[in-house]
Each structure stands twice: as C-alpha cells, then as structure tokens.
Scaffold this active site. Sequence first.
Site, short mmCIF file in Angstrom:
data_model
loop_
_atom_site.label_atom_id
_atom_site.label_comp_id
_atom_site.label_asym_id
_atom_site.label_seq_id
_atom_site.Cartn_x
_atom_site.Cartn_y
_atom_site.Cartn_z
N SER A 173 0.85 -1.18 0.00
CA SER A 173 0.00 0.00 0.00
C SER A 173 0.90 1.23 0.00
CB SER A 173 -0.95 -0.02 1.21
OG SER A 173 -1.84 1.06 1.16
N TYR A 187 -4.83 8.26 -6.42
CA TYR A 187 -3.89 7.27 -5.88
C TYR A 187 -4.37 6.76 -4.52
CZ TYR A 187 0.58 5.25 -4.38
OH TYR A 187 1.56 4.40 -3.94
N LYS A 191 -5.28 2.92 -3.08
CA LYS A 191 -4.58 2.32 -1.94
C LYS A 191 -5.49 2.11 -0.74
CE LYS A 191 -0.55 1.86 -3.85
NZ LYS A 191 0.03 0.53 -4.08
#
Length: 332
Positions: A173, A187, A191
């Site tokens: 992650s 993003y 994650k």
Amino acid sequence: MANFNLSFLALFISPPIFLLIFLQLIVHLRPVKITIKSRHVFITGGSRGIGLAIAHQAAAEGARVTILARNLNRLEEAKSSIRRSTGIDVGIVSADVRDFDAVKEAVEGAGPIDVLVCNQGVYASCELVNFDIKEIKDMIDVNLIGCLNLVKAALPGMKNRSDRKPVSIAFMSSQSGQVGIHGCSAYAASKFGLRGLAEALQQEVIADDIYVSLIFPPDTDTPSLAEEKKTRPRLTSIIAASSGMMHVNDVAKKSLNGIKSGSFYVPCNFQGFLLSISSVGLSPRRSWLLAIFEVIFAGLIRVVALCYLWKWYGTIEKWHAQNKYRKGGLMK
C-alpha cells in the site's frame, strides 16, 4: 499518600490488563512466524524499486524467488542484478496484472506460491479536477484490480498446498493508503481500497493459515518517484515531506520482516507507525504489545493527528491566499 498513588496507578493499569485477558480468551491473538527459506516468494513489480529490493533480500535469505513485471528487458536486468549480488537465479515472468488470464497463466507456470507480494503500482499526483480520466482508470486497474487478479489466481494453489506451514499474501500500500493528502485523490482511492480487500480477505483465508499483510511505505527513493516528482504539485510535496523519505533497501527490510511476522499492518517509519495506530479501526492485530499500546494511547495519537491536520490545512490556506494575492497583483 502512597496508598492513594498506588490506587490511582491500579485504576490506570487495570483496564488494559483486563482487556488483555479478554483478548486472550476471546480473540486468540497469537504471534505468527512465516519462514521464507526454501519457499517460493512471488513478487510483482519486481524488476525495479521496492519489489527488486525485496527480491534481493528474499533471495539472500534462501527463498526461491519469482519476479513479475511487464517489461521483459527490465526483468532480465533485475535477474542479472540479483545473480551478481546473491549468486542465485530467480524466475522471471512478463505479464500485465490487469489481464486476469495472463496473471493466471503466469502464476500457474511459476508453481505453488508460499509468499505472494503484490507490489505493482502506478503513481501520479495531480488535483482531481486536472486528472486525465484514463490515467485515473489505469491507476485503479493496476493498483487495486491487479491485486484482485493476483490473489484470485494464486489462492487455489495456496489453499491446496501440501506444506501446511503458514503462508502470506502481502499488499504494498502506501501512507496514502492511511491518510489522504492534497493531490493524491486518485492514488489514495486505489490504496485505501487495498485495506478493504485485505481486511475481508484475511477473514476468508485465516482458516487456511494464510496471513495478510498491508505495507505502508512513505516516499521511497526509487526511479518511479523521481519521475513522479517532476510533475507533482508543490502543495503535495510540502505535505508529503511531513513523513520524510526512506531508502528502498530499508523499506524492503521492513516489508519482509513484517511479512515474516505475519503482521497485518506493516508501517515503515515512525510516522507510519502513528498512522497505523490512529487508523487501525477493526483491522486484525497479532501483537499483544501493540494491541495494549493502541488501547492506552489511541486518544493521545488522535491529538497528534489533529496537530498534523491543523498544519496541513494551514499550509493549504496560506498557499491559496498567496496565489490569490499574486494573481491580484498581476491583474493590477
């Protein structure tokens, strides 16, 4: 006075002790040891950066390593690099993690996997209003859908293994998977999605002695980061600097140690550790010490988190005020 002090101390200590006993009886927290020597470690995004560093360290510890990436030339270079540093040959597989059929073929061809490290990733920072929709989709497909493809392809072999020792599935992650920051909306979405995947998956596979790990590196000194920084918004750089930068080998070492201990949360630096405590929620924990620490200090760490947020939002407000002033000056 002495009796009063002892009574006060007992009131402070007793709740965590009772909680510890409760957890031991009800939750059955226990330490886990996952060995990698002479076992198959399969690493995606293994041709460079963190994945390559993990491959180096796993090979040096006697694991049988396979690395997967899209670029065959980089894979050959990575294989030569690992051979030079460890004297060991690793397997290489070229495939796109977005393609389930290609991933399934790669996994089946590599043989049963004991440690799956889903390390592939695409990273770009930009305010959402300015992001290209195709770039957003690619990020989600590689970072999140790619992990689902990998796990679905690998799980049948991991569940049906003849060696019943504990095995691992690890997701790379990011600290952007613990807290959202300016410029990382797409993003962070990819994650943060890994956390939901990891928590649910752990419940699905725990009966098979499969342990899931979520690794949270900060900015790491890799070629990908160097490229991304060329277009990174200035505000993103200022806020990301709160956690500093780590060397790729240090992140690889922290990652591998977390995997071997069966840790669900694997922070890589002190800021990441604080974030893991403040955002733990209903995530599993396999360390008695950390479980007690969370119970005692969660409130205090929330105060620290609020201080960080105050600083970040103050920076954002100041930034926009300065830009507004500059624009106003240009218009006059």
